[in-house]
Design an enzyme around this catalytic site. Structure first.
Site, PDB file in Angstrom:
ATOM      1  N   GLU A  30       0.772  -1.349  -0.075  1.00  0.00           N
ATOM      2  CA  GLU A  30      -0.031  -0.159  -0.023  1.00  0.00           C
ATOM      3  C   GLU A  30       0.950   1.411   0.214  1.00  0.00           C
ATOM      4  O   GLU A  30       1.924   1.358   0.699  1.00  0.00           O
ATOM      5  CB  GLU A  30      -0.940  -0.046   1.257  1.00  0.00           C
ATOM      6  CG  GLU A  30      -1.801   0.927   1.129  1.00  0.00           C
ATOM      7  CD  GLU A  30      -3.171   0.647   2.252  1.00  0.00           C
ATOM      8  OE1 GLU A  30      -4.211  -0.063   1.503  1.00  0.00           O
ATOM      9  OE2 GLU A  30      -3.133   0.888   3.375  1.00  0.00           O
ATOM     10  N   LYS A  73       0.709   4.549   1.298  1.00  0.00           N
ATOM     11  CA  LYS A  73      -0.115   5.199   2.681  1.00  0.00           C
ATOM     12  C   LYS A  73       0.419   6.292   3.200  1.00  0.00           C
ATOM     13  O   LYS A  73       1.536   5.967   4.012  1.00  0.00           O
ATOM     14  CB  LYS A  73      -0.704   4.077   3.677  1.00  0.00           C
ATOM     15  CG  LYS A  73      -1.361   4.423   4.567  1.00  0.00           C
ATOM     16  CD  LYS A  73      -1.824   3.053   5.725  1.00  0.00           C
ATOM     17  CE  LYS A  73      -2.919   3.230   6.657  1.00  0.00           C
ATOM     18  NZ  LYS A  73      -3.185   2.308   7.230  1.00  0.00           N
ATOM     19  N   LYS A  97      -8.228   2.405  -3.212  1.00  0.00           N
ATOM     20  CA  LYS A  97      -8.474   2.348  -1.805  1.00  0.00           C
ATOM     21  C   LYS A  97      -9.016   3.580  -1.211  1.00  0.00           C
ATOM     22  O   LYS A  97      -8.418   4.663  -1.313  1.00  0.00           O
ATOM     23  CB  LYS A  97      -7.402   2.078  -1.184  1.00  0.00           C
ATOM     24  CG  LYS A  97      -7.394   1.459   0.398  1.00  0.00           C
ATOM     25  CD  LYS A  97      -7.435  -0.088   0.400  1.00  0.00           C
ATOM     26  CE  LYS A  97      -7.549  -0.474   1.642  1.00  0.00           C
ATOM     27  NZ  LYS A  97      -7.056   0.263   2.881  1.00  0.00           N
ATOM     28  N   GLU A 103     -14.686  -5.638   1.520  1.00  0.00           N
ATOM     29  CA  GLU A 103     -14.274  -5.883   2.927  1.00  0.00           C
ATOM     30  C   GLU A 103     -15.131  -6.011   3.863  1.00  0.00           C
ATOM     31  O   GLU A 103     -16.332  -5.464   4.113  1.00  0.00           O
ATOM     32  CB  GLU A 103     -13.564  -4.679   3.184  1.00  0.00           C
ATOM     33  CG  GLU A 103     -12.875  -4.577   4.571  1.00  0.00           C
ATOM     34  CD  GLU A 103     -12.058  -3.045   4.732  1.00  0.00           C
ATOM     35  OE1 GLU A 103     -11.012  -2.992   3.912  1.00  0.00           O
ATOM     36  OE2 GLU A 103     -12.391  -2.389   5.680  1.00  0.00           O
ATOM     37  N   ASN A 158     -10.799  -7.172   7.371  1.00  0.00           N
ATOM     38  CA  ASN A 158     -10.069  -6.184   7.897  1.00  0.00           C
ATOM     39  C   ASN A 158      -9.949  -6.428   9.458  1.00  0.00           C
ATOM     40  O   ASN A 158     -10.975  -6.439  10.105  1.00  0.00           O
ATOM     41  CB  ASN A 158     -10.803  -4.917   7.716  1.00  0.00           C
ATOM     42  CG  ASN A 158      -9.683  -3.810   8.027  1.00  0.00           C
ATOM     43  OD1 ASN A 158      -8.410  -3.560   8.553  1.00  0.00           O
ATOM     44  ND2 ASN A 158      -9.786  -2.483   7.365  1.00  0.00           N
ATOM     45  N   GLU A 214      -6.319  -8.251   6.078  1.00  0.00           N
ATOM     46  CA  GLU A 214      -5.682  -6.586   5.968  1.00  0.00           C
ATOM     47  C   GLU A 214      -5.666  -6.160   7.442  1.00  0.00           C
ATOM     48  O   GLU A 214      -6.302  -6.448   8.221  1.00  0.00           O
ATOM     49  CB  GLU A 214      -6.995  -5.940   5.494  1.00  0.00           C
ATOM     50  CG  GLU A 214      -7.651  -6.470   3.927  1.00  0.00           C
ATOM     51  CD  GLU A 214      -8.806  -5.637   3.486  1.00  0.00           C
ATOM     52  OE1 GLU A 214      -9.353  -5.847   2.502  1.00  0.00           O
ATOM     53  OE2 GLU A 214      -9.099  -4.495   4.319  1.00  0.00           O
ATOM     54  N   SER A 215      -4.358  -5.417   7.287  1.00  0.00           N
ATOM     55  CA  SER A 215      -4.329  -4.266   8.463  1.00  0.00           C
ATOM     56  C   SER A 215      -3.636  -5.100   9.738  1.00  0.00           C
ATOM     57  O   SER A 215      -3.629  -6.480  10.095  1.00  0.00           O
ATOM     58  CB  SER A 215      -5.496  -3.923   9.228  1.00  0.00           C
ATOM     59  OG  SER A 215      -6.064  -2.897   8.088  1.00  0.00           O
TER      60      SER A 215
HETATM   61  O1  LIG Z   1      -5.572   2.656   8.725  1.00  0.00           O
HETATM   62  C1  LIG Z   1      -6.219   3.550   9.388  1.00  0.00           C
HETATM   63  O2  LIG Z   1      -6.227   4.136  10.275  1.00  0.00           O
HETATM   64  C2  LIG Z   1      -7.770   3.402   8.826  1.00  0.00           C
HETATM   65  C3  LIG Z   1      -8.739   4.130   9.486  1.00  0.00           C
HETATM   66  C4  LIG Z   1     -10.128   4.369   9.285  1.00  0.00           C
HETATM   67  C5  LIG Z   1     -10.492   3.282   7.929  1.00  0.00           C
HETATM   68  C6  LIG Z   1      -9.421   2.739   7.124  1.00  0.00           C
HETATM   69  C7  LIG Z   1      -8.343   2.676   7.714  1.00  0.00           C
HETATM   70  N1  LIG Z   1      -7.291   2.134   7.040  1.00  0.00           N
HETATM   71  C8  LIG Z   1      -7.463   1.452   5.995  1.00  0.00           C
HETATM   72  C9  LIG Z   1      -7.063  -0.108   5.740  1.00  0.00           C
HETATM   73  O3  LIG Z   1      -7.455  -0.801   5.715  1.00  0.00           O
HETATM   74  C10 LIG Z   1      -5.449   0.025   5.763  1.00  0.00           C
HETATM   75  O4  LIG Z   1      -4.815   1.058   5.356  1.00  0.00           O
HETATM   76  C11 LIG Z   1      -4.732  -1.287   4.960  1.00  0.00           C
HETATM   77  O5  LIG Z   1      -5.477  -2.323   5.546  1.00  0.00           O
HETATM   78  C12 LIG Z   1      -3.489  -1.407   5.602  1.00  0.00           C
HETATM   79  O6  LIG Z   1      -3.257  -1.574   7.022  1.00  0.00           O
HETATM   80  P1  LIG Z   1      -1.940  -1.089   7.694  1.00  0.00           P
HETATM   81  O7  LIG Z   1      -0.879  -2.295   7.245  1.00  0.00           O
HETATM   82  O8  LIG Z   1      -2.280  -1.578   9.225  1.00  0.00           O
HETATM   83  O9  LIG Z   1      -1.553   0.288   7.570  1.00  0.00           O
END
Ligand SMILES: O=C(O)c1ccccc1NCC(=O)[C@H](O)[C@H](O)COP(=O)(O)O
Length: 264
Positions: free
Chosen positions: A57, A59, A120, A169, A190, A220-221
């Site tokens: 990503e 970001k 995204k 998602e 997520n 995800e995340s």
């Molecule tokens: O990342 C956030 O804080 C967030 C808050 C509210 C809605 C969406 C958000 N993030 C989007 C995502 O799903 C993440 O960018 C993606 O899954 C990657 O996650 P990470 O590896 O933890 O940065």
């Protein structure tokens, strides 16, 4: 209002403004002049024994973390992701909460032989899908927590009409049950609760067995270490979506290799 509702209220206003300035007919003409984008779903499919796929990503910031990485040159970072084996690249296009833009997506789509690109964002209206396709995206994110089942179905159908995939998602059992009635081809679980921003890595592991096997499954995340990646790869996920761990790494390419070197 919870945090997600605040984001969605802003997004709704943004869409209303876009509808005043963007011409769908022009976007459709632009699309006719472009080649079909690379296949997102096929890029994520993981044959038995193959390494887990990585959606890397772009970001810069997030509502939970604030500013994370300036990413002055998103093309350079996308090129690094491409060189280090990203199956796909997720580009955050929301400006207000993630400091992204459609311009980032368009610029990355100009990279020769780029992997499939995911727009995204908080997609609520077909115009956002049309814009995504015109900017070079292969896929859009559709978040169950933001959409009624009827809207989800409608947006999925519209993406398919434009030759795009939808990453649908979910975050809990109720959302998954609703979404399965729409028969998506790709489901993302997520680990982050978008209403509270809490991340629980067991969310994806808990919901995985409830997803029928032909569907592509994405965790995800909150994936930061090889151990995290290993856990999701072993459980049977096709792909991992990783943002923060890559954009904050001293060497994102090395970090990717560390994560996708993981085989079941
Ligand atoms: O990342 C956030 O804080 C967030 C808050 C509210 C809605 C969406 C958000 N993030 C989007 C995502 O799903 C993440 O960018 C993606 O899954 C990657 O996650 P990470 O590896 O933890 O940065």
């Amino acid at each position: 209002m919870n945090r997600l509702e605040t984001i969605l209220a802003h997004k709704q206003r943004e869409i209303e403004e876009r509808l005043q300035t963007v011409s769908p007919e022009q976007l459709e003409r632009d699309i006719q002049e472009t080649l079909p984008p690379p296949d997102f779903r096929e890029a994520l499919r993981r044959p038995p024994g193959a390494p887990v796929r990585l959606i890397a990503e772009i970001k810069r910031a997030s509502p939970s973390r604030g500013q994370m990485a300036p990413i002055a040159n998103p093309i350079e970072l996308a090129h690094c992701y491409q060189q280090n084996g990203a199956a796909a690249i997720s580009v955050l296009t929301d400006a207000r909460f993630f400091s992204g833009s459609l311009e980032d997506l368009r610029a990355i789509a100009a990279l020769p032989h780029h992997p499939p690109l995911l727009r995204k964002d908080f997609i609520l209206h077909p115009i956002q899908i049309l814009e995504a396709r015109a900017a070079g995206a292969s896929a859009v994110l559709l978040i169950a927590a933001c959409l009624s089942p009827a809207s989800l179905r409608h947006l999925m159908a519209y993406a398919a009409e434009l030759g795009m995939s939808a990453l649908v998602e979910v975050h809990n059992e109720a959302e998954l049950e609703q979404v399965l009635t729409c028969q998506p081809e790709i489901i993302g679980i997520n680990n982050r609760n978008l209403r509270t921003f809490e991340v629980d890595p067991y969310t994806a592991l808990r919901l995985l067995p409830l997803i029928p096997s032909p569907m592509i499954k994405v965790a995800e995340s909150g994936i930061h270490t090889p151990e995290d990646a290993h856990r999701f790869a072993d459980a049977g996920f096709d792909a991992l979506l990783v943002g923060e761990a890559l954009v904050t790494a001293a060497n994102p390419g090395e970090k990717m290799k560390e994560l996708i070197g993981v085989v079941e």
